[in-house]
Design a protein around this motif. Structure first.
Motif, PDB file in Angstrom:
ATOM      1  N   ARG A 114      33.977  23.040  63.760  1.00 40.45           N
ATOM      2  CA  ARG A 114      32.549  23.186  63.440  1.00 40.45           C
ATOM      3  C   ARG A 114      31.793  21.875  63.664  1.00 40.45           C
ATOM      4  O   ARG A 114      31.114  21.350  62.766  1.00 40.45           O
ATOM      5  N   GLU A 127      27.245  27.518  56.724  1.00 41.64           N
ATOM      6  CA  GLU A 127      27.699  26.285  56.089  1.00 41.64           C
ATOM      7  C   GLU A 127      26.523  25.484  55.529  1.00 41.64           C
ATOM      8  O   GLU A 127      26.608  24.917  54.433  1.00 41.64           O
ATOM      9  N   TYR A 136      25.987  24.686  51.637  1.00 46.00           N
ATOM     10  CA  TYR A 136      25.835  23.297  51.195  1.00 46.00           C
ATOM     11  C   TYR A 136      24.596  23.148  50.322  1.00 46.00           C
ATOM     12  O   TYR A 136      24.648  22.512  49.258  1.00 46.00           O
TER      13      TYR A 136
END
Length: 431
Positions: free
Chosen positions: A179, A234, A238
């Motif tokens: 990633r 993601e 986060y």
């Protein structure tokens, strides 16, 4: 006490006041930053996460988080990748006799081996997080360049298919597992393919565009889409975790504040129970001083009644019983500056034999003295002076100041109930 000593302590008191002012400004700034962070987090969650940078420090913080994740993943997986590389390349070299073996080993396997060696060397550095993204993106570029180049040069050979599968594996690892930054890795892989095609055209004069469509363009397109979805997820995770951490921190602060309030209420209740019954001034001062000595762990203490700039010793604790009733001018003591500023002050580096702590074997000067004015409205009605070998903590100072408010009311009430008005003789005359 000399004028120089008084000047020094008054200057120290002024510096303490300036320090307290800056501490208050810092706390206000931290609260403002917390509010801004929460606003920025909620704003970022509502907006697009891929096409726009997260506001403020959030983008940099996320990139630090992503780099740390990639570095940790690389440290864990590098030995597994080296083992797979050794087994596959070794088995092919030992058991295969295809004519394209040497080309595959030279063009596809060797660059991957050099990349894995550089990654292993990178994991030996403690500051891997600082350069992990350029290291991985460069490694992906050279690995993919070699694999695509081998697939294009070998044409219909068996190892051309092996190199094509390697290309797909590299794309999956890069976009789905590591990633890396989506734009950078997309451009890097595409540039590696274009360069490999240019080399193949220069060497062979043609390339199998339909085969490259199957083993590069289709997997690359799918991996870019999946990588975009994963990066969006993601980023959202986060931001949500940061928001949850911020709210959790505020809940902890609220719980701590509630516990502190409960302790203050208990302290007030214990003190009010101690002075219940309208005691006389002498008893009130004695009980209050004993209570504060017990709560703060002080080794010596004095309690003064204030009349203008004169101080009468009402209670003494810790080897100073003979001083009760003495009168002195506040300007000649450390209490003078405290009466002017009307806030708790700690003094260190005291003169020898100032408020001495006497034991069975020696006399010791306190390492720190805490002086707390007891105010009622605009007037200072009493002063508490405590001393011990170490400094007083913020909790101990808050304990004294919390009791001082109730103590001020009690002093006023006890003075009003006295049989005769309170008056003081001239300074230096015993009571």
């Amino acid at each position: 006490m000399s004028t120089d000593v008084l000047t020094r302590y008054r200057a120290a008191d002024a510096e303490a006041g300036i320090a307290a002012h800056f501490d208050a400004e810092r706390q206000a700034a931290e609260a403002a930053v917390s509010d801004y962070d929460e606003h920025a987090l909620r704003k970022a969650l509502r907006g697009p996460l891929l096409t726009r940078r997260m506001p403020g420090r959030l983008e940099d913080a996320f990139r630090d988080h992503a780099r740390a994740r990639a570095a940790n993943l690389l440290r864990v997986s590098i030995y597994g990748m080296l083992m797979v590389y050794t087994v596959v390349s070794g088995a092919a070299a030992l058991f295969s006799h295809s004519p394209g073996l040497n080309t595959w080993l030279l063009v596809a396997v060797l660059p991957v081996g050099l990349v894995l060696a550089s990654l292993w060397l990178g994991t030996r550095r403690r500051d891997l997080e600082r350069f992990v993204e350029p290291l991985l993106i460069g490694g992906v570029f050279f690995s993919l360049l070699g694999c695509v180049q081998a697939a294009l040069l070998l044409g219909e050979d068996f190892f051309a298919q092996v190199a094509a599968y390697e290309t797909i594996y590299v794309l999956i690892i890069v976009f789905s597992i590591l990633r890396l930054p989506l734009v950078a890795v997309s451009l890097s892989t595409l540039l590696a393919f274009v360069l490999a095609v240019a080399i193949a055209l220069a060497v062979n004069g043609h390339f199998l565009w339909l085969d490259s469509l199957l083993y590069f363009f289709m997997p690359w397109t799918l991996c870019v889409v999946i990588g975009a979805m994963l990066e969006n997820s993601e980023r959202r995770d986060y931001l949500q975790n940061e928001l949850l951490n911020l709210e959790s921190q505020r809940l902890k602060e609220l719980n701590q504040q509630a516990e502190d309030d409960l302790l203050r209420q208990k302290l007030q209740a214990d003190y009010l129970a101690l002075i219940a019954g309208n005691p006389s001034l002498a008893v009130l001062f004695e009980r209050t001083l004993g209570f504060l000595v017990e709560q703060t762990g002080a080794l010596i203490g004095m309690a003064y009644r204030v009349d203008g700039q004169r101080l009468r010793v009402m209670a003494a604790w810790g080897g100073q019983p003979g001083r009760c009733g003495q009168i002195s001018d506040a300007a000649d003591t450390l209490i003078g500056p405290v009466l002017q500023h009307r806030r708790p002050t700690q003094f260190r580096d005291l003169p020898a034999n100032y408020l001495p702590i006497r034991t069975a074997f020696e006399t010791v000067t306190p390492g720190c003295v805490l002086i707390v004015p007891v105010c009622r409205g605009d007037s200072v009605v009493a002063v508490i002076e405590l001393g011990k070998l170490s400094h007083f903590t913020d909790q101990e100072t808050d304990c004294v100041t919390g009791v001082a408010t109730s103590f001020a009311f009690a002093v006023q009430a006890a003075a009003g109930q006295a049989d005769a008005p309170f008056s003081m003789p001239a300074a230096g005359v015993p009571a």
